[in-house]
Design a protein around this motif. Structure first.
Motif, short mmCIF file in Angstrom:
data_model
loop_
_atom_site.label_atom_id
_atom_site.label_comp_id
_atom_site.label_asym_id
_atom_site.label_seq_id
_atom_site.Cartn_x
_atom_site.Cartn_y
_atom_site.Cartn_z
N ILE A 124 0.84 -1.20 0.00
CA ILE A 124 0.00 0.00 0.00
C ILE A 124 0.88 1.25 0.00
O ILE A 124 0.60 2.22 -0.70
CB ILE A 124 -0.97 -0.03 1.21
CG1 ILE A 124 -1.97 -1.17 1.05
CG2 ILE A 124 -1.71 1.29 1.33
CD1 ILE A 124 -2.89 -1.37 2.23
N ALA A 182 2.25 2.10 -3.32
CA ALA A 182 1.25 2.61 -4.25
C ALA A 182 1.35 4.13 -4.40
O ALA A 182 0.93 4.69 -5.41
CB ALA A 182 -0.14 2.23 -3.78
N LEU A 229 -1.98 -1.63 -5.22
CA LEU A 229 -2.86 -1.10 -4.16
C LEU A 229 -4.14 -1.93 -4.07
O LEU A 229 -4.57 -2.31 -2.98
CB LEU A 229 -3.19 0.37 -4.46
CG LEU A 229 -4.18 1.05 -3.53
CD1 LEU A 229 -3.62 1.14 -2.14
CD2 LEU A 229 -4.54 2.44 -4.03
N THR A 252 -5.17 -4.04 -0.79
CA THR A 252 -6.36 -3.55 -0.12
C THR A 252 -7.46 -4.60 -0.09
O THR A 252 -8.10 -4.80 0.93
CB THR A 252 -6.88 -2.28 -0.83
OG1 THR A 252 -5.81 -1.35 -0.91
CG2 THR A 252 -8.03 -1.67 -0.09
#
Lengths: 311, 303
Positions: free
Chosen positions: B256, B259, B271, B275
């Protein structure tokens, strides 16, 4: 009242002492040799020794501890290792930008979520209630980083509604840059706030006074907004006041992503530079802020609820 | 006074055969089994556990560390369902391996904090007096520092890496649990069953760990499942701040954080992968925690 505040302040002394011990132990005992870190990777042993002397690290621990106490009482936390600025000045300069992000965002979020939670309590167990509850739980399952990345990518980069990041020190100019962080701040607080306030109102709704009010023939919305809201003030105040220190400290992620020169951004920068004195000072100051607002919330209880007497 | 004849069953013995002799835990299991949401989330959690175990053993997604610079940042395709990252590594495989990291941090970190919280809370609540004052002072002090700064301060001085993150979470997250345990032990220490243990000659430690602890253990389980969520979230935060796992170790937090740079190149799948994996695990944990609380604390639910 003043006697109460005075006594509570006295109670804070041992905790404050504990916080000084905690931060001191962390950064001076556990933290290894700060001189090695401060000197950088390519330092010779002589240079490290020199830094150790200039930082006062060659003195016995108890002397260093008293130096730390002295720093606290004079509010002189020394200088940052990376920027060489005075830490207290950095802190006071950061409060403004931090508050200009967090205060409006916080107010919007609280008003929005409290009203929404009241509506949920009004139509409890309806489809609207259940869908909102599930949405809140889903929102809580995403990392706050995801919201920021999404907001910056979609709202700023793709749709161009907001600038991607930046800062204007003037009061009029900064709002342009604060729009997106404020939106994301509100989004981030929706999930937990709505669920919390909903529970607070539902706890209140089965009390006898609500039944009496209904028996008198008051309409449900009137009961909620007049009676229930007032009686639910204590948990609401607790939560709001507990959030206050974080408003002053700003938001670590939002400030560093959007280039807002607040305290949160400062902390992130200090972490990246392994800037021990800044983190040490911030840890201590945040603890003090937390205690101050704890006291304020206790006093507010008495203002809101006459049944509580401060003694 | 109403007379009760001993031959007929006493009022409190008149239970249906179904209810007879069911312990709190069996009762809770029964309630959980009837709760559809709880069952679904439990299945999802078990699925993640299996996924983590199989990935760790190298049975599936063993290509997670396979570097191939020629296929860097490829968008999702049949070969790489979630595309590839900067080094041409398969994002799906890395996300699957991130489960190992997240669950390690979640279970080990929270496990440690539960041990600390339970032991300190038990000592404070059971013995009271000076011991209680000292422990309350200690946790109030720690609680005064905002959690995020506490974690940052601990990580900065102890260092980064997977084991350290577990240690940091263990050392910082126990306060709330300790407070709960202290209150429970205060309530339980004067109950009859503890007094009867005293008369049988049980030592203090025996009373604490053999007699009282099983009666409050449901709270440990509830706080544990809640703690796992916080731990997984903290790992992401620490990764972004540069206090995360060692470089190269697959972790959702790292994915993340990466990203931030990837999105400016239109690379969204890293991402999305991390996620998505994190979302379903955390949501299931939250829902399961909710159901667990209802099942183990029926008084709350009936309110």
């Amino acid at each position: 009242m003043f006697k109460y505040i005075f006594r509570r302040t006295i109670y804070m002394v041992p905790i404050l002492f504990g916080v000084t011990l905690l931060t001191f132990t962390l950064f001076h005992v556990v933290g290894g040799d700060p001189a090695v870190l401060a000197a950088g990777k390519h330092a010779t042993p002589e240079q490290i020794e020199l830094i150790r002397q200039s930082l006062g690290l060659n003195r016995p621990l108890y002397v260093q501890y008293f130096q730390f106490l002295h720093q606290i009482f004079t509010l002189d936390f020394g200088r940052s290792w990376s920027s060489r600025q005075n830490i207290w000045t950095m802190f006071t300069q950061g409060v403004g930008p931090s508050l200009s992000l967090t205060l409006p965002a916080f107010l919007i979020a609280e008003v929005l979520t409290i009203s929404l939670a009241l509506l949920l309590a009004r139509w409890r167990d309806s489809l609207f209630d259940r869908v909102t509850k599930i949405t809140c739980l889903a929102m809580l399952s995403l990392s706050s980083l995801v919201y920021i990345l999404w907001g910056q990518y979609v709202l700023a980069y793709k749709w161009d509604i907001f600038p991607i990041s930046g800062w204007d020190p003037s009061w009029a100019g900064r709002w342009e840059f604060l729009g997106l962080p404020i939106v994301i701040f509100v989004l981030l607080s929706l999930g937990s706030n709505i669920l919390f306030f909903r529970t607070v109102f539902l706890d209140e709704i089965y009390h006898d006074y609500v039944r009496t009010a209904r028996a008198k023939g008051l309409n449900e919305s009137g009961i909620l907004f007049k009676h229930v809201l007032r009686n639910a003030m204590i948990p609401i105040i607790t939560r709001v006041v507990q959030e206050m220190p974080f408003l002053i400290l700003g938001s670590l992620l939002l400030e560093s992503f959007f280039g807002i020169p607040g305290i949160g951004g400062l902390v992130v920068l200090a972490i990246q530079n392994a800037d021990f004195p800044v983190i040490k000072a911030m840890t201590f100051l945040s603890a003090v802020l937390y205690m101050i607002f704890q006291l304020i919330s206790d006093v507010l209880y008495a203002v809101v609820d006459p049944k509580i007497q401060l003694r | 006074m109403k007379e009760i004849s001993l031959s007929s069953p006493l009022p409190w013995q008149e239970k249906s055969s179904e209810q007879k002799g069911r312990s709190l835990w069996q009762d809770a299991l029964h309630r959980l089994a009837k709760d559809k949401v709880a069952m679904v989330s439990f299945v999802v959690i078990v699925f993640y556990l299996i996924l983590a175990a199989l990935s760790k053993l190298g049975i599936i997604f063993s290509n997670f560390d396979l570097v191939n610079n020629e296929i860097a940042y490829q968008s999702p395709s049949w070969e790489h369902w979630l595309g590839t990252d900067l080094f041409g590594r398969d994002v799906l495989a890395r996300a699957a391996h991130g489960t190992v990291t997240s669950l390690t941090v979640g279970f080990a970190g929270t496990g440690l904090s539960m041990v600390i919280g339970t032991v300190l809370g038990a000592l404070a609540g059971y013995f009271g007096g000076k011991m209680d004052e000292a422990i309350v002072w200690f946790y109030t002090t720690i609680d005064t520092v905002p959690y995020i700064l506490l974690v940052i301060a601990f990580s900065m001085v102890i260092g980064s890496g997977l084991n350290t993150i577990c240690l940091v979470i263990g050392l910082t997250f126990w306060v709330n649990h300790c407070r709960v345990m202290r209150a429970e032990f205060m309530k339980h220490r004067d109950r009859e069953y503890v007094q009867s243990a005293v008369s049988l000659g049980a030592s203090h430690l025996r009373r604490i760990f053999i007699h009282i602890l099983p009666n409050v253990s449901h709270l440990v389980l509830i706080n544990f499942s809640l703690g796992v969520v916080t731990a997984i979230m903290s790992e992401v935060m620490l990764s972004y701040l540069g206090l995360g796992v060692e470089p190269g170790v697959p972790s959702w937090g790292m994915m993340i954080s990466d990203a931030k740079l990837e999105l400016s190149r239109q690379v969204w799948w890293g991402l999305a992968g991390a996620t998505g994996f994190m979302f379903f695990l955390v949501l299931s944990l939250i829902l399961f925690n909710d159901a667990l609380r209802d099942a183990l604390d029926p008084k709350l639910k009936n309110k």
